[in-house]
Write an enzyme that holds these catalytic residues in place. Structure first.
Site, PDB file in Angstrom:
ATOM      1  N   LYS A  26       0.847  -1.201   0.000  1.00  0.00           N
ATOM      2  CA  LYS A  26       0.000   0.000   0.000  1.00  0.00           C
ATOM      3  C   LYS A  26       0.881   1.249   0.000  1.00  0.00           C
ATOM      4  CE  LYS A  26      -0.466  -0.366   5.001  1.00  0.00           C
ATOM      5  NZ  LYS A  26      -0.987   0.466   6.038  1.00  0.00           N
ATOM      6  N   TYR A  43      17.982  30.040   7.888  1.00  0.00           N
ATOM      7  CA  TYR A  43      16.713  30.654   8.306  1.00  0.00           C
ATOM      8  C   TYR A  43      16.576  30.669   9.823  1.00  0.00           C
ATOM      9  CZ  TYR A  43      14.641  30.506   3.614  1.00  0.00           C
ATOM     10  OH  TYR A  43      14.350  30.714   2.282  1.00  0.00           O
TER      11      TYR A  43
HETATM   12  C1  PLP Z   1      -3.794  -4.476   8.471  1.00  0.00           C
HETATM   13  C2  PLP Z   1      -2.316  -4.310   8.295  1.00  0.00           C
HETATM   14  N1  PLP Z   1      -1.545  -5.401   8.240  1.00  0.00           N
HETATM   15  C3  PLP Z   1      -0.211  -5.306   8.091  1.00  0.00           C
HETATM   16  C4  PLP Z   1       0.409  -4.080   7.997  1.00  0.00           C
HETATM   17  C5  PLP Z   1       1.917  -4.019   7.860  1.00  0.00           C
HETATM   18  O1  PLP Z   1       2.483  -3.461   9.019  1.00  0.00           O
HETATM   19  P1  PLP Z   1       4.053  -3.269   9.147  1.00  0.00           P
HETATM   20  O2  PLP Z   1       4.443  -2.311   8.089  1.00  0.00           O
HETATM   21  O3  PLP Z   1       4.233  -2.704  10.512  1.00  0.00           O
HETATM   22  O4  PLP Z   1       4.659  -4.609   8.957  1.00  0.00           O
HETATM   23  C6  PLP Z   1      -0.351  -2.917   8.045  1.00  0.00           C
HETATM   24  C7  PLP Z   1       0.292  -1.610   7.976  1.00  0.00           C
HETATM   25  O5  PLP Z   1      -0.125  -0.606   8.435  1.00  0.00           O
HETATM   26  C8  PLP Z   1      -1.759  -3.033   8.209  1.00  0.00           C
HETATM   27  O6  PLP Z   1      -2.545  -1.950   8.278  1.00  0.00           O
END
Ligand code: PLP
EC number: 5.1.1.1
Length: 355
Positions: free
Chosen positions: A34, A251
């Site tokens: 994602k 800055y």
């Molecule tokens: C439902 C779910 N599973 C797995 C993950 C993966 O988590 P991580 O990146 O901490 O391994 C996420 C990430 O936010 C998630 O929302």
């Protein structure tokens, strides 16, 4: 030409996927891609994750983006459908959806997708998404009667803090529900959970951050966990000045030199995604760590070159993270986590894929 760049190492990503397999040899792997593969670029990440059993995205458009690249791996949409139309579309592009709320259940019962797999999400204590355990039992009965395959899933709120009491509460709630719904496939673990609770790997693990070579733990570095950084953020030195002691830099005149200082200007700023709020961070030049001084500006930042053992030259390479400096160190100096730095990178640094 400005040479701020993001280097993406496919071998490191494959290595980290292999690490997941070493930790959880008996589980299927849902590789989380994602948010543009945690900011690493979807097309790049998919090419290195072909051995993953499925790909995890947050919402539908991200699944469409994967299919648009010609990828046919199974996809799990962890927030599920946002509308009946999306639910119907899921049958067309072959995604598996989460059901975490009643209206998604209604869509699934209203428009049955024969034999589809549903990730039934129970809220065990995170209190973000998920049905209550009671709702989950009813939903499971209805979905099974409609012919769906189920994977029961939940998400940890504090897997990165192994001793936090909420972990055990979530585990107990989940395993009790699992026992009530047997036989059923199940999934609990994100990266932090994968690395510390082998007994909870179960049918599916869901690694995200560890695939990209960043540590989910504040007290363990990625190197200690034998994870390799997939991304390096690099640029070059574009100006140098000798300035006196007692002179302010940048800055807000926030930094005052305490000695005659060899100042370097680096082509990287918050407009590239390097956090403006970093405090006491370093960069690496010629393999040596040197401090950032003064405020980060949009396109540039300033460093103290005085203590470099080899004399620097204009156009010398500057490593912002990856290699000698981990993204987790910079994240800590910015009061945040590697996840955020990866996903906040702007499109300004040019992406290059390395092998
Ligand atoms: C439902 C779910 N599973 C797995 C993950 C993966 O988590 P991580 O990146 O901490 O391994 C996420 C990430 O936010 C998630 O929302």
């Amino acid at each position: 030409m400005r040479d701020a760049r993001v280097l993406l190492n496919a071998k490191a990503l494959t290595h980290n996927l292999h690490r997941v397999r070493e930790y959880a040899p008996h589980s299927h792997v849902l590789a989380m891609v994602k948010a543009d593969a945690y900011g690493h670029g979807l097309a790049f990440a998919l090419s290195a994750l072909q051995d993953a059993d499925a790909l995890g995205v947050a919402f539908f458009q991200e699944a469409r983006d994967i299919r648009a690249l010609g990828n046919t791996q199974p996809i799990v949409v962890i927030e599920g459908a946002f509308s009946l139309e999306e639910w119907i579309e899921s049958s067309k592009i072959g995604t598996q959806c989460a059901i975490h709320q009643e209206r998604q259940l209604e869509w699934a019962l209203q428009h049955i997708i024969p034999n589809a797999t549903i990730w039934l999400k129970v809220n065990t204590g995170m209190n973000r998404l998920g049905l209550t355990p009671e709702q989950t039992i009813t939903a499971a009965e209805q979905l099974r009667a409609a012919g769906y395959q189920l994977i029961l899933t939940t998400h940890f709120a504090n897997a990165d803090e192994p001793d936090h009491p909420i972990n055990q509460q979530q585990i107990d709630t989940f395993l009790t529900l699992k026992a009530q719904l047997e036989p059923i496939q199940v999934s609990m673990c994100n990266s932090a959970a994968i690395m510390q609770w082998p007994e909870l790997h179960l049918d599916w693990v869901r690694p995200g951050i560890m695939l990209y070579g960043s540590s989910p733990f504040a007290d363990h570095t990625a190197q200690q966990l034998n994870l390799q950084p997939v991304m390096s953020l690099k640029t070059r030195l574009i100006a140098m000045h000798q300035i006196a002691a007692g002179v302010t830099v940048g800055y807000g005149a926030r930094y005052t030199t305490t000695r005659p200082t060899h100042l370097g200007v680096v082509a990287m700023g918050y407009g590239d995604g390097y956090p403006r709020v970093v405090d006491h961070a370093q960069v690496s030049i010629n393999g040596q760590l040197i401090p950032i001084i003064g405020r980060i500006s949009m396109d540039m930042l300033t460093v103290d070159l005085t203590d470099l053992s080899t004399s620097p030259n204009l156009d010398d390479e500057v490593v912002m993270w990856g290699g000698e400096i981990s993204v987790d160190q910079i994240a800590a100096a910015a009061g945040t986590i590697g996840y955020e730095l990866f996903t906040r990178l702007s499109m300004r640094p040019v992406r290059y894929i390395t092998q």
